[in-house]
Every structure is written in C-alpha cells, then in structure tokens.
Motif scaffolding. Structure first.
Motif, PDB file in Angstrom:
ATOM      1  N   TYR A 187       0.815  -1.211   0.000  1.00 51.16           N
ATOM      2  CA  TYR A 187       0.000   0.000   0.000  1.00 51.16           C
ATOM      3  C   TYR A 187       0.850   1.263   0.000  1.00 51.16           C
ATOM      4  CZ  TYR A 187      -4.908  -1.175   0.149  1.00 51.16           C
ATOM      5  OH  TYR A 187      -6.171  -1.550  -0.214  1.00 51.16           O
ATOM      6  N   LEU A 207       0.850   1.167  -4.381  1.00 52.73           N
ATOM      7  CA  LEU A 207      -0.380   1.916  -4.642  1.00 52.73           C
ATOM      8  C   LEU A 207      -0.095   3.347  -5.094  1.00 52.73           C
ATOM      9  CD1 LEU A 207      -3.438   1.809  -4.683  1.00 52.73           C
ATOM     10  CD2 LEU A 207      -3.449   2.480  -2.285  1.00 52.73           C
ATOM     11  N   SER A 232      -8.165  -2.675  -5.194  1.00 53.05           N
ATOM     12  CA  SER A 232      -7.323  -2.939  -4.019  1.00 53.05           C
ATOM     13  C   SER A 232      -7.904  -2.361  -2.741  1.00 53.05           C
ATOM     14  CB  SER A 232      -5.917  -2.369  -4.248  1.00 53.05           C
ATOM     15  OG  SER A 232      -5.948  -0.957  -4.328  1.00 53.05           O
ATOM     16  N   PRO A 286      -7.935  -3.049   2.947  1.00 54.51           N
ATOM     17  CA  PRO A 286      -8.060  -2.178   4.131  1.00 54.51           C
ATOM     18  C   PRO A 286      -8.780  -2.850   5.302  1.00 54.51           C
ATOM     19  CG  PRO A 286      -8.566  -0.950   2.153  1.00 54.51           C
ATOM     20  CD  PRO A 286      -8.476  -2.374   1.745  1.00 54.51           C
ATOM     21  N   LEU A 302      -2.422  -4.699  -7.430  1.00 55.65           N
ATOM     22  CA  LEU A 302      -1.468  -3.612  -7.283  1.00 55.65           C
ATOM     23  C   LEU A 302      -0.275  -3.779  -8.218  1.00 55.65           C
ATOM     24  CD1 LEU A 302      -1.473  -3.261  -3.387  1.00 55.65           C
ATOM     25  CD2 LEU A 302      -2.491  -1.701  -5.035  1.00 55.65           C
TER      26      LEU A 302
END
Length: 308
Positions: free
Chosen positions: A35, A39, A74, A79, A281
């Motif tokens: 992330y 990302l 994603s 999350p 990702l």
C-alpha cells in the motif's frame, strides 16, 4: 426484496486468512508495504498518462483505466483485512458483505473485459495497422470503456440478485478473510445446486472462455509479429508479452476459484489473497516497467515536480 425479510443472519464472522499470529504479522507487513509503495505508484501512472500529451494513444488510455480499476479493486478487501488483523473478532454485517461482494465482481469483471479490449487494440495495431486510426478512434475507445464498466455491473448485479434470494438462518461463519460467492452460498439454509450452477456459468465459464479467447488472440498476434520484419517487432513482442503476463495473473486465480464446484480446498485462501490483494497492485506496475515511453514520461514528471 428487503434484506431484513430475506434473512435471519444480520452479520457474518470472518475466520480470516490464518490463525497463526506470526503469519498474520508477516501478511500485515506485506500488505502495508504494497500500500505504501506500489499503490502510490499506480496513482503516479494515472497522473503521468493524464499529464503527458505524448501518451495519447489508445494503449495508454486503456493502461490508465487499468490502473484506475486495479487501484479501486485494491480498496475492497485489503483495508478491512488490515483492520481485522488488529481485531479479536472479525465481523462484517450482511449489507457490508453483499456490498463487498458486489464491488469485488463489478471491478473484477470490468478488468477482465478491459483485458479483452486491450487485446483487440493490439490485434488492430499489429495485424491491421492501416485501419488502426479509423477503428480505434477516441469515440470508439470511450464507448469500449463505457461498455466494459456496464458489463462488469451486469456481471456483478446478477450474482448479488441470486444471493439476495437465498435464506440465511443458521451458521454465519465465513471461512475466508472477505465475502465472496463460494463461501457465502455455502451458508444458505436451502439447496443451492441451481444457484451454484448459475454462478459457475456467470463467473467460471465466462472467465474461462475469455481466457482461452485472449490466449488464442495473442498467439495469432505473436505469430503475425514473428513472421514480419518491421522495425517495431521487438516492441510489439514486449507489449504482447506484458499483456499475456497480466492475463495469467488475472484469469489464472479466477479460473481456479470459479470454474469448479464451490467446495473448500487448502489452496483457496492463498489463491484468493494473491488474486484480491497482491496482483491488482502489481498489474499496472508490470506494464510500466516494460514500457519505455511511460517510464520516460514518469521520470520527466518526477524531475519537473522536484525542480519546482
């Protein structure tokens, strides 16, 4: 149909990816790294393609849409997965479960159709270059993108409609870290054979046919490229190879999950983890690392902003 009238179950308990604290810690760190690094890289790809006037070809337009789809995809599972790692009880409401399932297949179906559109773009560009500007004009590209979003919506809403008509009145433990069709259907208090068959046709058979169609089309393209002696031969092979890699990353796990009876296998959670968290990702990054034009534009964009 109101959700409250169709089910007694108001929430599902997610059993998670693993019960091992050590593995959970490793997975938590892995997702966090993805992330924090990859990302933002996807958003950089979108910004680069949007801001560079030289990247106006349909290939880059579709690549930008792929980055949007994957970045959005994603946010569906990862999350909440990070939050669940820090929670003792992993609970998701019935409405939240259905919502997660809808967006999972909405964006996933749209991405699958986008790969078909990108294969068509490469076929016209390489095998019918004289017709490329006529066929792949801006209007046609926007229509194709609109069609793939609509196709993803129809694909997803069919599954949600079928699940909303199932009664849930008993066990509410989902043996996974997110809500997906195979696990949710198994908790229904009725015979789900017909529903499972419809789901396999909706997700599994269509996924398999798209995969085989894409594999055949790229085989034809590569065969055509290898027979030609054009200057852009190496570039065409590189682009098509990249498309094939992403195609396997996208369709391989989907075929494993949705083209068989909905029975649990030991590898299900691992395949689902890579399919929903890691690969989305990575896909745009794979395109970028193998595309010199995008890499050059990205470097210019970063240098320009650092100088400013």
């Amino acid at each position: 149909m109101e959700i409250e009238n169709s089910t007694v179950v108001t929430e599902f308990v997610l059993l998670g990816l693993t019960q091992s604290q050590d593995i959970q810690l490793v997975v938590f760190v892995l997702i966090l790294i993805f992330y924090l690094i990859i990302l933002p890289g996807n958003f950089l790809i979108i910004l680069t393609i949007r801001s560079d006037p030289s990247l106006t070809a349909p290939l880059y337009f579709f690549l930008g849409n792929l980055a949007v789809l994957d970045a959005s995809y994603s946010f569906i599972v990862a999350p909440r997965m990070l939050v669940d790692f820090l929670s003792e009880k992993k609970v998701i409401s019935y409405r939240g479960c259905i919502t997660q399932l809808f967006f999972l297949h909405f964006l996933g179906g749209g991405e699958g159709l986008l790969l078909v559109v990108m294969a068509f773009d490469r076929y016209i560009a390489i095998c019918r270059p004289l017709y490329y500007l006529t066929v792949m004009n801006p209007t046609a590209c926007y229509v194709m993108v609109l069609a793939l979003w609509l196709g993803g919506f129809v694909h997803s809403i069919i599954q949600v409609f079928l699940i909303l008509h199932l009664p849930f009145c008993g066990p509410n433990q989902l043996d996974n870290f997110f809500c997906d069709v195979p696990q949710v259907i198994k908790l229904a208090c009725t015979n789900t054979f017909v529903v499972e068959l419809l789901m396999v046709f909706n997700s599994g058979l269509l996924t398999l046919l798209c995969f085989l169609g894409l594999l055949t089309s790229y085989a034809i393209i590569l065969f055509h490229v290898c027979r030609s002696s054009s200057e852009g031969k190496n570039k065409a092979v590189s682009i098509c190879t990249t498309h094939v890699i992403v195609m396997f990353l996208m369709f391989g796990p989907a075929i494993f999950i949705y083209t068989r009876p909905f029975r649990a296998l030991p590898a299900d959670k691992v395949v689902s983890f890579f399919h929903t968290v890691i690969f989305p990702l990575m896909n745009p990054m794979i395109y970028t690392l193998r595309n010199q034009e995008v890499k050059t534009s990205m470097k210019k964009l970063l240098i320009r902003h650092m100088v400013c």
